[in-house]
Design a protein around this motif. Sequence first.
Motif, short mmCIF file in Angstrom:
data_model
loop_
_atom_site.label_atom_id
_atom_site.label_comp_id
_atom_site.label_asym_id
_atom_site.label_seq_id
_atom_site.Cartn_x
_atom_site.Cartn_y
_atom_site.Cartn_z
N SER A 188 92.44 0.98 -37.93
CA SER A 188 90.89 0.31 -38.02
C SER A 188 91.02 -1.06 -37.21
CB SER A 188 90.44 -0.04 -39.14
OG SER A 188 91.19 1.11 -40.53
N ILE A 213 88.47 -4.39 -35.65
CA ILE A 213 86.34 -4.48 -35.81
C ILE A 213 86.79 -5.32 -34.99
CG2 ILE A 213 87.43 -5.12 -38.50
CD1 ILE A 213 88.08 -7.63 -38.08
N ASN A 232 82.33 -4.27 -38.88
CA ASN A 232 83.55 -3.20 -38.73
C ASN A 232 82.04 -1.98 -38.08
OD1 ASN A 232 84.90 -0.40 -38.73
ND2 ASN A 232 85.25 -0.66 -40.82
#
Length: 166
Positions: free
Chosen positions: A92, A94, A125
């Motif tokens: 992920s 950000i 995000n």
Amino acid sequence: MPLTLNKKKEEFSRSYVSSVAAAAGYWVQPRDVDYDSVDITIGCPTGGGAVGFPKIDAQLKCTAGPTPTADFAFPLPVKNYRDLKPTNIAISRILIVLVVPEEINDWAICSAANLELRYSAYWVNLYGEPDTPNTSTISVTLPLANQFTCAAVEAMMDRVRNAGAP
């Protein structure tokens, strides 16, 4: 020769994020080369959860101005925006934007008793956000509630550890 203002902002934002992540109990690995809009990786030194040894990649930005009192817009280069929004990535990503005082000498206040890093960082995000027709920058809103703190890092890592998004 001293660093340029932009390099000072880059180095200070790395130090700021590294300090907060370390205080929360996580390691930070800087990227030497920024091909895909990832400046650092924040990682967990232990396994556990649905995802072992969770990690979060982050793009760091720094801007000078007053302390935000509400959600604020940041002009993000379109290339960074497109690199941060994919849904088909393993780690992920950000965006972290550090807001510092206009006066460079006010960024870090040092004394025998403490070190104060000013002002604060905020994260967002962009996973799954729509594409943009813009060619230069896109205005990205950073929620004031998304302050980059030790508790925020812990919460993000817990969500990633449990197979969620930061």
